[in-house]
Every structure is written in C-alpha cells, then in structure tokens.
Design an enzyme around this catalytic site. Structure first.
Site, mmCIF file in Angstrom:
data_model
loop_
_atom_site.group_PDB
_atom_site.id
_atom_site.type_symbol
_atom_site.label_atom_id
_atom_site.label_comp_id
_atom_site.label_asym_id
_atom_site.label_seq_id
_atom_site.Cartn_x
_atom_site.Cartn_y
_atom_site.Cartn_z
ATOM 1 C CD1 TRP A 76 0.181 -0.938 3.348
ATOM 2 C CD2 TRP A 76 0.170 1.302 3.243
ATOM 3 N NE1 TRP A 76 0.795 -0.467 4.498
ATOM 4 C CE2 TRP A 76 0.795 0.915 4.457
ATOM 5 C CE3 TRP A 76 0.047 2.661 2.969
ATOM 6 C CZ2 TRP A 76 1.289 1.832 5.385
ATOM 7 C CZ3 TRP A 76 0.542 3.585 3.887
ATOM 8 C CH2 TRP A 76 1.152 3.174 5.081
ATOM 9 C CD GLU A 119 5.669 4.704 12.647
ATOM 10 O OE1 GLU A 119 6.683 4.446 11.964
ATOM 11 O OE2 GLU A 119 4.987 3.831 13.204
ATOM 12 C CD GLU A 157 8.422 0.525 10.639
ATOM 13 O OE1 GLU A 157 8.048 1.590 11.143
ATOM 14 O OE2 GLU A 157 8.025 -0.600 11.029
ATOM 15 C CG HIS A 160 4.354 3.048 8.995
ATOM 16 N ND1 HIS A 160 4.936 2.130 9.850
ATOM 17 C CD2 HIS A 160 3.873 2.319 7.953
ATOM 18 C CE1 HIS A 160 4.798 0.916 9.354
ATOM 19 N NE2 HIS A 160 4.154 1.010 8.200
ATOM 20 C CD GLU A 210 9.031 -2.690 14.218
ATOM 21 O OE1 GLU A 210 8.874 -2.978 13.024
ATOM 22 O OE2 GLU A 210 8.924 -1.517 14.646
ATOM 23 C CB THR A 213 5.065 0.814 16.955
ATOM 24 O OG1 THR A 213 5.711 -0.366 16.475
ATOM 25 C CG2 THR A 213 6.114 1.746 17.500
ATOM 26 C CG ASP A 242 2.935 -2.148 7.015
ATOM 27 O OD1 ASP A 242 2.499 -3.143 6.410
ATOM 28 O OD2 ASP A 242 3.134 -1.049 6.472
ATOM 29 C CD GLU A 243 5.165 -0.277 13.101
ATOM 30 O OE1 GLU A 243 6.178 -0.991 13.214
ATOM 31 O OE2 GLU A 243 5.224 0.940 12.857
ATOM 32 C CG HIS A 246 8.024 -4.444 10.015
ATOM 33 N ND1 HIS A 246 7.751 -3.105 9.854
ATOM 34 C CD2 HIS A 246 8.023 -4.984 8.769
ATOM 35 C CE1 HIS A 246 7.616 -2.839 8.557
ATOM 36 N NE2 HIS A 246 7.773 -3.967 7.884
#
Length: 380
Positions: A76, A119, A157, A160, A210, A213, A242-243, A246
């Site tokens: 995205w 971020e 990242e 973000h 991670e 967040t 996403d976090e 990760h």
C-alpha cells in the site's frame, strides 16, 4: 540522556511544576514510556567471536526474514488513503476528510501527532540498527541479508509517518510548523536505547518495540473509529499490521539466538528488561516543552493508546513466544536467574501499575498546552 539537545525554553522551565509533582501526575505512564536515567556509556559489548553467530545465520535470514517483506508493487502507499490531488474531486475529498477530522477531540490528535513524530524519526532508527556489530550495512548497499532487511524494513516503515503527516496537513487541525519542528528536533537529538552496538540487545529491543508500536497504532485506530473517522481508522490499522509483520521478523531472530546461544540470548533479554525498554521518541521536544514526551505519553496512557499494562502484556507475550519458562538446556546459573527474573516481570509490573493507578485517581487532573494543536490544553 534525558537532556533534550538543542532546545531553549527558559520561560517554560521557570513555570514548570516541580519534579515531585510532575512524577506524581505522570506516574501511571512511567512504566509504559520508560524514560531512562542517565546510563554509563557502554559500546561494542558483544564479544567479537559471537559475530560468527550472525554470519552463520545469513542463509537463514535470506530464507526466513526477507520473505516477510512485501514487494514494492504489492505494498500500500499513502496515496491509496488520501485525496488525489490530480482529480477534479480533490477539493471535495479534502472537505470530506476535514469533516471527519472535525469529529476527533484534541487529545486524539495529540496521540496521533506523537505517533507520527515517532515514525518520522525513521533515519534515527536505521542509524541505530546500523550501529549493531555483525549485522550493519557495511557499504550502504550491501547484499548481505541483514543489510537488505534493514534497508527494506526502513523503506516499508517510511510510509507510516508519510501518510500520517499528510493526513494532519489536510485536516487543518494541527500546527504543522510546530509538528515539523518537533520532528527535526527529535532526529537531531537521536536516541540511546542501551543496545551497546550489540545485536543480541538490539534485536530484543526491536522485538519489543515493534509490538509496542503495533499496539499504539491499533488502539489509535479504535479511537478514530469511535469518533467517526473510518478512513483514519483503516489507515492506522494498516500501519499496525505492518508493525506486527515486522515484529514477527525480529522475534524470529531472537528465537534463533536462543537456539544457538541460549545463555547469551537469555542474558541479553534480561539486560534489556532491567534497563526497561526506552521508547524511541524519548528525546522528543518542540523547542518549548522540555517534558513533551512525558506529556504525550500521559495522554496516551489516559486514552488507553499505550499504557503501563500494555508494557506488561508485551513482556508476557514475548516470554510465551520465546518459551522462556521452559528454557533449561544451555543455561548457566546466571542464565537461569535471568530467565526467572524475566518470567516473573509481567506480574510484578501489573501489580505496580495497579498501585500507580490507584494513587493517580487521587490526584487532581492537570491540563497542559500542546503546541501541536495551537496551544490548546489537554488533560494529562
């Protein structure tokens, strides 16, 4: 380490509450934010021979870490969630965004800005990972799997802060110049999570951070949805996903360290837990409020975005994920004591959080001005 570099705020300092009062008012969030005391400087604490552990894991990293990255063409992008400036409906879409944003209270914007500023300090985090012996990017474009992971993680990242910054700019709800100054101050100040150039410590830190967040963005998504901004909720939820991906990667690295060097890995986990996990934006300030990070964290605690209980939950989650309670083989006496300390930590932290919450209920509510929202006051 608590000193904020480069800020001058004599007037604010003169009017600031006493340290005792400030600690009382923010005590509940203390465990969650974990702003550290000044540390003795320790560097390159990993014995050189242990670099071989990471060389031996390069093939594993290529097979097990890099597949967790998404191809750029499948990722995205911020434009997917924001009004299209090339479209004739752009102004209408911006008006709709502003109408949704108008329903969010100021304290929601404080935590949203705090998350975005965190971020946006991404250059600091890539720099921190590249201080770690044995896994750093030696050339800036190394083909080593550790280096490829770090660059690609950074690239993922980077979206973000980008999307959150553009959302806030279009919303008209925040003083973007003060937000941008905060970002610049934070990047210039850096961070010191106590990882000592040691990848054992560094990957324990990133495993925890991670997940933290992900929790923060996920809870912000729920707040946005509760106040009627479904697009912002979907945005924050997508960042949280996403976090989590990760976090999976960094957690796998620690699993491998526990397999290859259980004693060294267990001691590293305990070391970071004893230091407490420093939040990456702990040196945040805007040039006025030298306690901006503590104030932001207190609002996050009050809204349930990131709390002392969340911190304890993350500790408990990692103990279970890494199966630390069952870890026996390869541990020295010191390693077993480290294991017992870590395995009992979450329960102790929850008891401390409960006591702090009970004390905090007796405190008078206090309001603080946030430059991010044009000096409007928010309860902390």
């Amino acid at each position: 380490m608590q000193a904020r570099v480069g800020a001058r705020a004599p007037a604010a300092a003169a009017m600031a509450p006493s340290p005792t009062r400030r600690r009382r008012q923010c005590r509940v969030s203390a465990a969650a934010v974990a702003t550290p005391a000044v540390r003795a400087r320790v560097t390159h604490s990993m014995p050189p021979e242990k670099a071989e552990v990471f060389r031996s894991l390069e093939g594993w990293a290529a097979r097990s870490l890099l597949p967790l990255l998404k191809p750029v063409e499948e990722c995205w992008q911020p434009a997917d969630f924001l009004p299209d400036s090339s479209d004739e409906m752009f102004e209408h879409e911006v008006a709709e965004l502003r109408a949704r944003a108008a329903g969010l209270p100021d304290d929601c914007f404080v935590v949203l800005v705090g998350d975005m500023v965190t971020e946006e300090a991404l250059p600091t985090y890539q720099t921190m990972i590249n201080t770690l012996d044995g896994v750093r990017d030696e050339t800036g474009a190394s083909a080593c799997p550790w280096a490829v992971w770090t660059r690609s993680w950074t690239a993922e990242e980077n979206r973000h802060g980008d999307i959150l910054s553009k959302y806030m700019y279009l919303s008209g709800r925040v003083d973007m110049r003060m937000v941008e100054k905060t970002v610049q101050y934070l990047i210039g100040s850096g961070m010191d999570p106590g990882t000592e150039n040691n990848p054992y410590l560094g990957f324990v830190y990133t495993s925890f951070q991670e997940r933290a967040t992900a929790v923060s963005h996920g809870n912000t998504a729920r707040l946005a949805k509760a106040h009627g901004d479904d697009v912002l909720a979907r945005t924050c939820g997508t960042i949280a996903a996403d976090e989590k991906r990760h976090e999976t990667a960094y957690g796998r690295i620690v699993e491998q360290l526990l397999r290859l060097d259980p004693d060294g890995a267990m001691l590293a986990i305990a070391d970071m837990m004893r230091k407490r996990i420093t939040m990456p934006a702990h040196l945040m300030h805007d040039g006025r409020d030298m306690n901006l990070f503590d104030h932001f964290a207190a609002v996050a605690q009050r809204l349930g975005v990131y709390t002392a209980r969340d911190y304890a939950d993350i500790v408990e989650f990692l103990v279970k994920r890494w199966k630390l309670e069952a870890l026996e083989s390869g541990l020295s006496g010191e390693g077993r004591r480290a294991r017992d300390f870590v395995c009992g930590l979450a329960q102790r932290m929850r008891r401390a959080a409960e006591r702090a919450e009970d004390r905090a209920k007796k405190d008078e509510p206090r309001k603080v001005k946030f430059s991010w929202i044009f000096d409007r006051e928010v309860v902390i």
